[in-house]
Design an enzyme around this catalytic site. Structure first.
Site, PDB file in Angstrom:
ATOM      1  N   HIS A  16     -10.142   0.107 -12.413  1.00  0.00           N
ATOM      2  CA  HIS A  16      -9.033   0.492 -11.589  1.00  0.00           C
ATOM      3  C   HIS A  16      -8.064   1.443 -12.292  1.00  0.00           C
ATOM      4  O   HIS A  16      -8.226   1.388 -13.692  1.00  0.00           O
ATOM      5  CB  HIS A  16      -8.298  -1.030 -11.599  1.00  0.00           C
ATOM      6  CG  HIS A  16      -6.973  -0.887 -10.695  1.00  0.00           C
ATOM      7  ND1 HIS A  16      -7.084  -0.380  -9.482  1.00  0.00           N
ATOM      8  CD2 HIS A  16      -5.886  -1.054 -11.400  1.00  0.00           C
ATOM      9  CE1 HIS A  16      -5.639  -0.332  -9.216  1.00  0.00           C
ATOM     10  NE2 HIS A  16      -4.861  -0.788 -10.189  1.00  0.00           N
TER      11      HIS A  16
ATOM     12  N   CYS B 279      -4.109  -5.209  -6.333  1.00  0.00           N
ATOM     13  CA  CYS B 279      -4.674  -4.090  -6.105  1.00  0.00           C
ATOM     14  C   CYS B 279      -6.310  -4.483  -6.040  1.00  0.00           C
ATOM     15  O   CYS B 279      -7.276  -3.414  -6.001  1.00  0.00           O
ATOM     16  CB  CYS B 279      -4.708  -3.009  -7.478  1.00  0.00           C
ATOM     17  SG  CYS B 279      -2.815  -2.402  -7.446  1.00  0.00           S
TER      18      CYS B 279
ATOM     19  N   GLU C 197      -1.955  -4.955   0.067  1.00  0.00           N
ATOM     20  CA  GLU C 197      -0.593  -5.558  -0.286  1.00  0.00           C
ATOM     21  C   GLU C 197       0.465  -4.998   0.504  1.00  0.00           C
ATOM     22  O   GLU C 197       1.893  -5.359   0.182  1.00  0.00           O
ATOM     23  CB  GLU C 197      -0.322  -5.478  -1.676  1.00  0.00           C
ATOM     24  CG  GLU C 197      -0.233  -4.205  -2.452  1.00  0.00           C
ATOM     25  CD  GLU C 197       0.350  -4.290  -3.783  1.00  0.00           C
ATOM     26  OE1 GLU C 197      -0.417  -4.768  -4.822  1.00  0.00           O
ATOM     27  OE2 GLU C 197       1.484  -3.704  -4.151  1.00  0.00           O
TER      28      GLU C 197
END
Lengths: 131, 349
Positions: free
Chosen positions: B236, B112, B80
């Protein structure tokens, strides 16, 4: 006024991957690449040669009064690196906290060299990292 | 069946401690450290961006895999923080690894999780026989607004994975992948905006937890595997706390997530986060051991994978650059003023 892009494009191989040249006749290596071998002249038979990027510092200096392009980088170190395959290469030496001296072993890393103004191209380049 | 034939990582050497940020904003460093389970975060050098991180990780992946980069059929870079709004990061990568020009390449963006989305794309291409090898990279130099909670975690790093299917080369089979995706506005950054905006606590339950749990449960239900069937798990890690909470909710132990939990020492590397966690886990995985990986990208979605190490993992280990070694071997602490300078946050310059 941004720089034209052809100059960047032509030099991608040497700048990204340390691609120089080697004379097939006498074995001499060159960086940046040469079209004619200094030893063999018109007999030279040049081909691309990618260097591994390992070398040692032959000489270095700390730049404290930089050109505008690097005004936010100073102080930074520029040195001459003797690559393991032979040629001497000029390059920026990354500050990774390790002391830089003549004889310091380095390896090539991939970094941003400079950014052309607000809207121009980003110039990627090898730099050398003390190991 | 496709699998991983090589991987590589890169984390910048610069670090800033939670105390250094907290003292500027008059916040309680100990409360933040325990609340977010984070001690320090990586900071990119002035000369690093998502492309340089992607290249360093990609080169290490190619070296680890031992493959000829001319046989690379696809390269995807998930980030990103792509350096250009228009001009691909992936082309910088293909040139710098010595791939041929007959390669599919594209940049991906899904907060992400764009890097794991790239792994799924590479798997499809490899399994269908369209390409021999495909690489996906997750790399970011993420942005956190000064004074925002994100400033303690938004960091830099990345990992690259090469997918192939020759059983003599695959170090870990990817047994299955599933995704769980919905339109959830938990975190975003508009075109041209310097910093992302997030919905505070809303990013937790409807964002992170719903999607990680949704993808992982879907994976367990459709395969019949239970948490106990995995030696390791990677979730994550936007901070050090969320992955521990979600692991517990799903029935995984702290021991299972320990090798891949890097955020406490490097921060949230965004597209790099779950992939660095997987790389760090593969560094220690033995043949036959199973890893569950579930990424998360705001917006929102999760990709879940079941990965099983093969006999080849030990043979190639010597060529791998260990992630923990990369993180611990050389780091330089910087103060907040240097951090602002390196991020170009100082006005009037």
């Amino acid at each position: 006024m941004e720089k034209p892009s052809a100059g960047l494009w032509r030099k991608i191989k040497p700048r990204y991957n340390l691609v120089g040249s080697q004379c097939k006749k006498c074995g001499s290596t060159y960086f940046p690449p040469r079209i004619v071998c200094k030893n063999c002249g018109r007999e030279s038979r040049m081909e691309d040669r990618q260097f591994a990027g390992d070398g040692e510092v032959v000489s270095f200096t700390t730049i404290r009064v930089p050109p505008d392009t690097f005004k936010d980088e100073a102080p930074y170190i520029v040195g001459i690196i003797k690559l393991s395959e032979g040629p001497n290469v000029e390059g920026h030496i990354i500050d990774n906290g390790r002391k830089v001296e003549v004889g310091t072993k380095v390896k090539a890393a991939f970094r941003r060299m400079y950014v052309d103004g607000e809207e121009g191209l980003i110039y990627y380049h090898y730099k050398f990292e003390p190991i | 069946m496709s699998g991983i034939v090589g991987y590589g990582a890169h984390v910048p050497i610069y670090r800033i401690k939670v105390e250094e940020i907290a003292k500027v904003w008059g916040e309680d460093a100990d409360a933040i450290k325990s609340g977010l389970n984070i001690r320090e975060k990586s900071v990119p050098g002035r000369d690093e961006d998502a492309a340089t991180i992607a290249v360093e990780a990609a080169r290490r992946a190619v070296r680890h895999s031992g493959i000829n980069p001319k046989e690379m059929g696809a390269v995807y870079v998930g980030s990103e923080s792509h350096p250009y709004a228009v001009k691909p990061t992936a082309t910088v990568v293909i040139e710098s690894i010595g791939a041929s020009s007959s390669v599919m390449a594209a940049d991906l963006e899904f907060a992400c999780k764009a890097g794991t989305a790239g792994i799924q794309a590479a798997m499809g291409l490899v399994d269908s026989g369209m390409i021999k090898y495909g690489m996906s990279i997750g790399a970011d130099t993420s942005q956190g607004r000064p004074g925002d909670a994100l400033e303690y975690t938004a960091s830099a790093g990345g990992a690259a994975f090469i997918v192939g299917k020759d059983k003599h080369e695959v170090i870990a089979n990817i047994l299955k992948t599933v995704s769980y995706t919905s339109d959830t506005p938990d975190f975003w950054r508009r075109e041209g905006a310097m910093f992302p905006t997030h919905s505070g606590r809303f990013t937790g339950e409807p964002g992170y937890f719903r999607h990680i749990t949704g993808a992982t449960k879907l994976m367990l239900e459709t395969t019949g595997f239970k948490p106990v069937d995995f030696t390791y798990a990677v979730f994550h890690q936007p901070n050090g706390k969320f992955p521990m909470v979600v692991a517990k909710q799903l029935g995984f132990t702290e021991k299972q997530i320990e090798p891949g939990l890097l955020t406490p020492v490097i921060g949230n590397t965004y597209s790099g986060a779950s992939m660095l966690g997987l790389a760090s886990t593969l560094d220690v995985a033995k043949p036959g051991e199973r890893i569950l990986v579930t990424s998360f990208g705001s917006g929102a979605g999760s990709d879940s994978f079941i990965i099983e190490a093969t006999e080849n993992i030990d043979a190639k280990r010597g060529m791998a650059t260990k992630v923990r070694g990369l993180i611990d071997s050389n780091k330089m602490y910087i103060d907040y003023a240097t951090y602002l300078k390196d991020k170009d946050f100082i006005k009037g310059r």
